[in-house]
Design a protein around this motif. Structure first.
Motif, short mmCIF file in Angstrom:
data_model
loop_
_atom_site.label_atom_id
_atom_site.label_comp_id
_atom_site.label_asym_id
_atom_site.label_seq_id
_atom_site.Cartn_x
_atom_site.Cartn_y
_atom_site.Cartn_z
N MET A 156 0.83 -1.21 0.00
CA MET A 156 0.00 0.00 0.00
C MET A 156 0.86 1.26 0.00
O MET A 156 0.40 2.35 0.34
CB MET A 156 -0.93 0.00 1.22
CG MET A 156 -2.06 -1.00 1.13
SD MET A 156 -3.32 -0.47 -0.04
CE MET A 156 -3.10 -1.65 -1.31
N HIS A 200 -6.32 -1.47 8.76
CA HIS A 200 -7.33 -0.91 7.85
C HIS A 200 -7.75 -1.95 6.81
O HIS A 200 -7.02 -2.93 6.58
CB HIS A 200 -6.85 0.38 7.17
CG HIS A 200 -5.58 0.25 6.38
ND1 HIS A 200 -5.03 1.28 5.68
CD2 HIS A 200 -4.76 -0.82 6.17
CE1 HIS A 200 -3.93 0.87 5.08
NE2 HIS A 200 -3.74 -0.39 5.36
N SER A 217 -7.86 -1.46 3.76
CA SER A 217 -7.14 -1.24 2.50
C SER A 217 -6.31 -2.47 2.12
O SER A 217 -5.98 -2.67 0.94
CB SER A 217 -6.22 -0.01 2.61
OG SER A 217 -6.98 1.13 2.95
N GLN A 267 -7.51 -4.47 -0.72
CA GLN A 267 -7.19 -3.99 -2.08
C GLN A 267 -6.09 -4.85 -2.70
O GLN A 267 -6.22 -5.34 -3.82
CB GLN A 267 -6.67 -2.54 -2.04
CG GLN A 267 -7.70 -1.49 -1.75
CD GLN A 267 -7.13 -0.09 -2.01
OE1 GLN A 267 -6.20 0.09 -2.79
NE2 GLN A 267 -7.68 0.90 -1.33
N GLU A 324 -14.19 -0.53 2.62
CA GLU A 324 -13.24 -0.07 1.62
C GLU A 324 -13.86 -0.27 0.25
O GLU A 324 -14.55 -1.27 0.03
CB GLU A 324 -11.99 -0.98 1.75
CG GLU A 324 -10.84 -0.59 0.91
CD GLU A 324 -9.97 0.43 1.65
OE1 GLU A 324 -10.18 0.64 2.85
OE2 GLU A 324 -9.11 1.02 0.98
N ALA A 329 -10.05 4.76 -4.94
CA ALA A 329 -10.32 3.96 -3.73
C ALA A 329 -10.91 4.89 -2.68
O ALA A 329 -10.70 6.11 -2.72
CB ALA A 329 -9.03 3.33 -3.22
N GLY A 339 -12.28 4.78 1.74
CA GLY A 339 -12.44 3.98 2.96
C GLY A 339 -13.14 4.80 4.01
O GLY A 339 -12.90 6.01 4.14
#
Ligand code: DAH
Length: 340
Positions: free
Chosen positions: A138, A167, A169, A172, A209, A304, A306
């Motif tokens: 990330m 998180h 994320s 992803q 997310e 993206a 969140g």
């Protein structure tokens, strides 16, 4: 005969029984047609006439005593027996009370269904994660403060870091490393941070997310998606504004505010008299993230976003203390019975 009557009286007075079958056996022994008391009545005709009165009285007393005693024994064993046999203790109390969905589930379902209407499908990832999926892929720099023990719960440090995801994320990279675009996913889930628990912070909470990767995805797509989400969630009069921000995984990055749905934007204590409340972070996926996950950043781009589910739930239902969400207090949960 009087002797026999007195003997039976003494016997009957001392009788005991531990269950219904015992009581019935005693009734047969003393009071049935061929029972001991009844047999004495048969003998009564042989009693001389001058004793008949006294003997009759004594016999009746004996019979009453036997009846009373056996009835008393029956009452006693029945009140014990019903606890084990007569009652079905597994039966639900009636009328059956309806449960209610947890407010966080209600809001999560609502968020997911709004994005589903835009063609997003649900993706899932593990809560126990590794450094790569949460941080490195990330685009977090090696010395980023989020990697610090103070923010992250580590399960294992060396040789490889194992940690509780901070998180969603991380989902992803889980999805992008397995799937080539077009990608349109929404990932609700629980996240963990090393925070002291208070009314405003908790060591675990929930996020959603969203990730969209395809050819020619622009900031306009992001903004329109955000506006659609905000108006579906908080009502058609809701306005949004984007403020520039920074996240390692998006460039450019922004934070989205919505017009305060408590005061309608006029200003109140909830929005600190600004008329706006912040609800999510977002941005265009940083090319470094796409490349790290095996997606060609020259061909594809994406956006993206969140958000924290607790925060959205607070806005919708004005829950003042974050701890209410995890205390399982039935009085709190019952307040959401009419919500769907
Ligand atoms: N992961 C961020 C957080 O936990 C939230 C976030 C911000 C997610 C921006 C995103 C994004 O996908 O683009 O605070």
């Amino acid at each position: 005969m009087l002797e026999k009557i007195n003997e039976l009286k003494a016997q009957i007075e001392g009788l005991t029984a531990s269950n219904a079958a015992d009581v019935e056996a005693l009734r047969i022994k003393y009071l049935s047609k061929k029972g001991e008391v009844s047999l004495l009545f048969n003998d009564f005709r042989n009693v001389p006439a001058d004793q008949k009165k006294a003997m009759g009285q004594a016999l009746n007393e004996l019979k009453n005593l036997a009846n009373d005693k056996i009835n008393a024994l029956r009452d006693a064993v029945e009140s014990v027996d019903t606890v084990g046999e007569g009652l079905d203790l597994s039966r639900t109390e009636s009328p059956i009370r309806l449960g209610s969905r947890h407010p966080l589930s209600l809001v999560r379902n609502e968020i997911v269904s709004i994005f589903a209407r835009l063609g997003f499908s649900i993706a899932d990832g593990p809560e126990i994660e590794d450094d790569w999926h949460v941080f490195s892929s990330m685009n977090f720099p090696a010395d980023h403060p989020a990697r610090d023990m103070q923010d992250t719960f580590f399960i294992q440090r060396n040789p490889a870091d194992v940690l509780l995801r901070t998180h969603t994320s991380s989902v992803q990279s889980r999805v992008m490393e397995k799937t080539q675009p077009p990608i349109r996913i929404i990932c609700p889930g629980r996240v963990y941070r090393n925070e002291a628990i208070s009314a405003r912070a908790h060591c675990f909470f929930h996020q959603v997310e969203a990730l969209y990767v395809d050819k020619k995805v622009s900031f306009v797509d992001l903004k329109q998606t955000l506006l659609y989400f905000a108006q579906e969630m908080f009502g058609p009069a809701t306005q949004i504004r984007l403020r520039p921000s920074y996240f390692p995984f998006t460039e450019p990055s922004a934070e989205m505010d919505i017009s305060c749905n408590l005061c309608g934007g006029k200003g109140c204590s909830f929005c600190k008299h600004t008329g706006w409340v912040e609800i999510l972070g977002c941005g265009m996926v940083d090319p470094n993230v796409l490349e790290a996950c095996g997606i060609d950043s020259k061909e594809y781009g994406g956006f993206a976003l969140g958000m924290g589910i607790e925060r959205i739930t607070n806005l919708k239902y004005q829950v003042k203390d974050l701890r209410m969400f995890s205390e399982n207090d039935v009085r709190f949960l019952e307040e959401f019975q009419s919500a769907h």
